[in-house]
Design a protein around this motif. Structure first.
Motif, PDB file in Angstrom:
ATOM      1  N   LYS A 113      -2.246   4.956   3.699  1.00  0.00           N
ATOM      2  CA  LYS A 113      -3.262   4.083   3.895  1.00  0.00           C
ATOM      3  C   LYS A 113      -3.383   3.492   5.266  1.00  0.00           C
ATOM      4  N   ARG A 114      -4.540   3.243   5.638  1.00  0.00           N
ATOM      5  CA  ARG A 114      -5.007   2.532   6.783  1.00  0.00           C
ATOM      6  C   ARG A 114      -5.901   1.379   6.358  1.00  0.00           C
ATOM      7  N   ILE A 115      -5.473   0.187   7.097  1.00  0.00           N
ATOM      8  CA  ILE A 115      -6.227  -0.940   6.804  1.00  0.00           C
ATOM      9  C   ILE A 115      -6.660  -1.386   8.235  1.00  0.00           C
ATOM     10  N   GLN A 125       0.841  -1.330  -0.061  1.00  0.00           N
ATOM     11  CA  GLN A 125       0.105  -0.028   0.030  1.00  0.00           C
ATOM     12  C   GLN A 125       0.755   1.060  -0.100  1.00  0.00           C
ATOM     13  N   TYR A 152      -1.639   1.267  10.010  1.00  0.00           N
ATOM     14  CA  TYR A 152      -1.148   2.826   9.124  1.00  0.00           C
ATOM     15  C   TYR A 152      -0.115   2.529   8.492  1.00  0.00           C
TER      16      TYR A 152
END
Length: 295
Positions: free
Chosen positions: A273-275, A269, A284
């Protein structure tokens, strides 16, 4: 026949999980002979079998006869409840009790359980930890792990320990019951010894791997962050182990699918991006770090 020799318990307070089956009734019989232990007998009724109240009555009467404290809880999971659901509910009860009484939990898992669990986890593909997953921990003590089911039954018969048979143990639609009734008996003494040897070797190797993982995590920027460039360069299989150890260290639960998803995201990513991870946490992906944040 003398009482079974089991892993010793230090003087203190213990929650003894007693189902009414032969394993836990024998464990209680042995521990109750040790006067330096403060025992609390804990029984959990899953609400799966219609005759479970009779198990509870036997455990209650036994605790009373031995002048031991007794606690009890009951839920109604129903006949279709899975083994995993039942286990989760039972351990929630035991952990609540342990916290309330300031005690450690003692269970009656034995050598045959070690063999069954290793075989089941191999079939389920649970990874390197699955082969040696059943062991004592700081919170849960399993003093019968080196004692076979055969010896437990012999103790019960010699010392007139009453117990009740769980009728669901004969239901081979449960994979554990199938392994218990059809696989473990076919190992023979030589096969048992060989598999136990392999399980012990796996535990030693896992301990070494876990120690190295702790060293690597200690070298990271902080307890909640991994150096991104270092992590990206790790082989995929190694990165799975590292991230699993990282999540465990931060008390974030995960399953295999979640672990793979997070590793791929951390490696691919773009920054910012935060998943979603689990337990109200996110991973993060920054420019230089991959870190855990709270939702």
């Amino acid at each position: 026949m003398k009482s079974l020799e089991l892993a010793s318990l230090a003087p203190g307070k213990y929650i003894v999980a007693v189902s009414g089956g032969v394993d836990s009734m024998v464990l209680l019989d042995i521990l109750a002979r040790q006067k330096e232990l403060e025992l609390i007998v804990a029984h959990f009724n899953h609400g799966i079998r219609g005759d479970a109240d009779e198990d509870e009555e036997l455990v209650r009467q036994t605790a009373t006869a031995k002048n031991l404290a007794y606690i009890y809880d009951k839920v109604r999971l129903g006949a279709g409840a899975s083994e995993a659901t039942a286990r989760h509910a039972r351990y929630e009860f035991l952990q609540r009790a342990a916290k309330e009484h300031g005690a450690k939990i003692v269970t009656a898992h034995h050598e045959d359980d070690v063999l069954e669990t290793a075989i089941l986890n191999l079939l389920r593909g649970t990874g390197r930890k699955g082969l040696s997953s059943l062991q004592s921990t700081e919170e849960i003590i399993r003093p019968l792990l080196a004692v076979s089911k055969e010896k437990i039954r012999a103790h019960a018969q010699t010392h007139n320990v009453a117990w009740r048979e769980d009728s669901t143990n004969a239901d081979e639609t449960y994979l554990r019951n199938y392994v218990r009734r059809n696989v473990v008996p076919r190992l023979g003494e030589a096969g048992r010894a060989k598999l136990l040897e392999k399980i012990a070797a796996a535990k030693r190797l896992n301990d070494e791997i876990d120690a190295r993982l702790r060293e690597e995590l200690a070298a990271q920027p902080n307890a909640r962050a991994l150096r991104k460039s270092w992590f990206i360069e790790l082989p995929y299989g190694v990165s799975l182990e590292v991230l699993a150890a990282f999540l465990r260290a931060n008390n974030v639960g995960f399953d295999k699918k979640t672990l793979h998803r997070l590793v791929v995201a951390a490696k691919t990513q773009t920054p910012g991006k935060r998943i979603d991870a689990n337990d109200g946490r996110q991973l993060y992906v920054g420019k230089t770090e991959v870190k855990l944040t709270t939702l």
